[in-house]
Enzyme design. Sequence first.
Site, PDB file in Angstrom:
ATOM      1  N   GLU A  32     -53.123 -42.728 -17.965  1.00 25.39           N
ATOM      2  CA  GLU A  32     -52.850 -42.052 -19.251  1.00 25.39           C
ATOM      3  C   GLU A  32     -54.113 -41.232 -19.350  1.00 25.39           C
ATOM      4  O   GLU A  32     -55.366 -41.638 -19.056  1.00 25.39           O
ATOM      5  CB  GLU A  32     -52.743 -43.150 -20.571  1.00 25.39           C
ATOM      6  CG  GLU A  32     -52.969 -42.339 -21.723  1.00 25.39           C
ATOM      7  CD  GLU A  32     -52.262 -41.559 -22.054  1.00 25.39           C
ATOM      8  OE1 GLU A  32     -52.569 -40.376 -22.605  1.00 25.39           O
ATOM      9  OE2 GLU A  32     -50.862 -41.523 -21.778  1.00 25.39           O
ATOM     10  N   THR A  41     -47.969 -37.848 -28.134  1.00 28.19           N
ATOM     11  CA  THR A  41     -46.963 -37.484 -28.839  1.00 28.19           C
ATOM     12  C   THR A  41     -46.503 -38.695 -29.756  1.00 28.19           C
ATOM     13  O   THR A  41     -45.990 -38.878 -31.072  1.00 28.19           O
ATOM     14  CB  THR A  41     -45.604 -36.739 -28.405  1.00 28.19           C
ATOM     15  OG1 THR A  41     -46.081 -35.428 -27.820  1.00 28.19           O
ATOM     16  CG2 THR A  41     -44.368 -36.569 -29.254  1.00 28.19           C
ATOM     17  N   SER A  46     -41.803 -39.458 -36.274  1.00 29.97           N
ATOM     18  CA  SER A  46     -41.366 -39.862 -37.321  1.00 29.97           C
ATOM     19  C   SER A  46     -40.846 -41.485 -37.467  1.00 29.97           C
ATOM     20  O   SER A  46     -40.653 -41.754 -38.493  1.00 29.97           O
ATOM     21  CB  SER A  46     -39.941 -39.074 -37.750  1.00 29.97           C
ATOM     22  OG  SER A  46     -40.127 -37.623 -37.953  1.00 29.97           O
ATOM     23  N   HIS A  50     -32.898 -43.848 -34.096  1.00 33.56           N
ATOM     24  CA  HIS A  50     -31.479 -43.085 -34.517  1.00 33.56           C
ATOM     25  C   HIS A  50     -30.323 -43.999 -34.640  1.00 33.56           C
ATOM     26  O   HIS A  50     -30.371 -44.944 -33.602  1.00 33.56           O
ATOM     27  CB  HIS A  50     -31.457 -41.653 -33.732  1.00 33.56           C
ATOM     28  CG  HIS A  50     -32.546 -40.742 -34.260  1.00 33.56           C
ATOM     29  ND1 HIS A  50     -32.109 -40.023 -35.479  1.00 33.56           N
ATOM     30  CD2 HIS A  50     -33.666 -40.405 -33.710  1.00 33.56           C
ATOM     31  CE1 HIS A  50     -33.370 -39.194 -35.260  1.00 33.56           C
ATOM     32  NE2 HIS A  50     -34.081 -39.152 -34.258  1.00 33.56           N
ATOM     33  N   VAL A 173     -54.392 -36.612 -14.668  1.00 33.69           N
ATOM     34  CA  VAL A 173     -53.982 -36.331 -13.246  1.00 33.69           C
ATOM     35  C   VAL A 173     -54.215 -34.866 -12.887  1.00 33.69           C
ATOM     36  O   VAL A 173     -54.106 -33.865 -13.504  1.00 33.69           O
ATOM     37  CB  VAL A 173     -52.501 -36.549 -13.146  1.00 33.69           C
ATOM     38  CG1 VAL A 173     -51.827 -36.009 -11.645  1.00 33.69           C
ATOM     39  CG2 VAL A 173     -52.016 -37.964 -13.133  1.00 33.69           C
ATOM     40  N   ARG A 311     -43.908 -31.925 -29.956  1.00 35.16           N
ATOM     41  CA  ARG A 311     -42.756 -32.676 -28.960  1.00 35.16           C
ATOM     42  C   ARG A 311     -42.401 -31.590 -27.777  1.00 35.16           C
ATOM     43  O   ARG A 311     -42.662 -30.277 -27.631  1.00 35.16           O
ATOM     44  CB  ARG A 311     -41.474 -32.567 -29.817  1.00 35.16           C
ATOM     45  CG  ARG A 311     -41.439 -33.548 -30.846  1.00 35.16           C
ATOM     46  CD  ARG A 311     -40.730 -33.129 -31.932  1.00 35.16           C
ATOM     47  NE  ARG A 311     -41.124 -32.395 -32.825  1.00 35.16           N
ATOM     48  CZ  ARG A 311     -40.553 -31.834 -33.976  1.00 35.16           C
ATOM     49  NH1 ARG A 311     -39.629 -32.323 -34.250  1.00 35.16           N
ATOM     50  NH2 ARG A 311     -41.097 -31.084 -34.740  1.00 35.16           N
ATOM     51  N   SER A 337     -36.830 -35.498 -29.572  1.00 38.66           N
ATOM     52  CA  SER A 337     -35.827 -36.662 -30.337  1.00 38.66           C
ATOM     53  C   SER A 337     -34.446 -36.587 -29.692  1.00 38.66           C
ATOM     54  O   SER A 337     -34.172 -35.332 -29.435  1.00 38.66           O
ATOM     55  CB  SER A 337     -35.855 -36.070 -31.695  1.00 38.66           C
ATOM     56  OG  SER A 337     -35.022 -36.642 -32.535  1.00 38.66           O
ATOM     57  N   CYS A 402     -57.424 -50.960 -49.245  1.00 34.48           N
ATOM     58  CA  CYS A 402     -56.105 -50.349 -49.613  1.00 34.48           C
ATOM     59  C   CYS A 402     -54.991 -51.056 -49.035  1.00 34.48           C
ATOM     60  O   CYS A 402     -53.758 -51.391 -49.523  1.00 34.48           O
ATOM     61  CB  CYS A 402     -56.098 -48.986 -49.013  1.00 34.48           C
ATOM     62  SG  CYS A 402     -57.127 -47.829 -50.255  1.00 34.48           S
ATOM     63  N   CYS A 435     -57.160 -44.381 -49.779  1.00 37.93           N
ATOM     64  CA  CYS A 435     -58.575 -43.555 -49.530  1.00 37.93           C
ATOM     65  C   CYS A 435     -58.585 -42.931 -48.219  1.00 37.93           C
ATOM     66  O   CYS A 435     -59.776 -42.498 -47.970  1.00 37.93           O
ATOM     67  CB  CYS A 435     -59.550 -44.577 -50.050  1.00 37.93           C
ATOM     68  SG  CYS A 435     -60.171 -45.898 -48.791  1.00 37.93           S
TER      69      CYS A 435
END
Length: 478
Positions: A32, A41, A46, A50, A173, A311, A337, A402, A435
């Site tokens: 990575e 990403t 979202s 689905h 890479v 994306r 997606s 919070c 906050c």
Amino acid sequence: MDHDVTIIGAGVVGCAIARELMRFDLSVVLLEREAEVGFGTSKANSGIIHAGHHSSSDTLKGRLEWAGNQRWDDLADDLGFGFERVGDLTVAFTPDEVETIRELQRQGEAAGVPGLELWGPERIRAEEPHLNPAILAALHAPTAGVVNPYEACFSLVENAVRNGLEVACDEPVVGIDGIDGGLAVTTPKRSFTSRFVVNAAGLGADKVAELAGVRTFTLRARKGEEYLLDKRVGGLVSRIVFPCPTPTSKGILVIPTFDGTLMVGPTATEVDDRDDLSTTAEGAAAIFAAVGRLVPGISAKDCIAEFAGVRAVSDTEDFVIEPTSLAGFINVGGIQSPGLTAAPAIADLVIEILDDLGARLEPNPEFDPGIDKPVHVEALTMAQRAALAEADPRFSHVVCRCELVTEGEIADAIERGARTLDGLKFRTRAGMGRCQGGFCTWRCMQLLAGPDGDLAAVTKRGGDSWMVIRRDQLGATP
């Protein structure tokens, strides 16, 4: 060879592939370029699983969407990340849109998606009273869900590491070469040799394929801005709300996240810069106008955070998952997606391809499907919190007010691999509340640095995203 398989890219797809490969007696390394897994990403999508009816079964997307959807319950049970089947509604304001959602229903039923129902105005008002009363009909899909995608990435990799995976972050890479019996993948630090390479590099997948001399597709960058709302409006809807789709987009949505907030978005803007994560006044205006039509009670005044993800859209507008002319090199590109939904099924398909290419897929008799699941104090009863704090006082020291995150949870996240403030945030939610880290950031930095650590070495997301700089680093007198 150093390994049997090298996976390039530790987004949710690469992580899912890595975890499934560890079911076999294989040596696998996951590379990575970012400081932690899931930081591309996958951290900024979202978070929707689905329902299975949005994509045509004539596409690879459509075939893998429903197959992947069915895998998420078992994954969440094994790995303990946040996942809930909240269902979704695709709404129609006009007779033509009603016909469009009827076609979606037929498409889903042909794919085997259960429970699809067309609701009229009375049922819509009874189930979701805050939706626009002008809506004529809605297609309900109970199989849709919401997930914390970054949490899923961390859990998948943690389990894979428990079963023998090697992970190498900060390793972009820069070269791929064929060698006798396999392939060599080069980073600025070292070289990794293996018989097989899986290119799951997300936005960089076409460039990685080009390094290997087998680029058969081109990616476009499509930016999506998202806006997170205060928890006090979290109850406006209980299901994901889609507008009627167009031929090019599923539209701008209202999403009840697993953690109880509402998220709205995304936009879908073609950009030249694949690292463009900016949010814009134009994007915000478009999003709040669109979601205000769906749920009139939503206001931009309720926004507590905004972010963007980019994306990878292939020139085929479909997933690209295939072996290549370079022996042992497999492309897994264009995963837009419903790529999150399809990730477990994409992993299965990659394993089928590896099997066809002659990989030695002997079952790993010691494979353990689970992890030691992290504790989230906010989800515990008062009695459970008291018992936990009695056993370990760190769980009585609140770091994030919070989201009610304790020092014990921060310490556990660091032990599990968090190296940055974003790594802590995504694992624990510290800094995700109203906050936005105004109270907890300094304490999180202290805990990351350790008792004798250097606060100036702590970054938000790796690289040069430092939070503070020492005076001597500026050339001034300390």
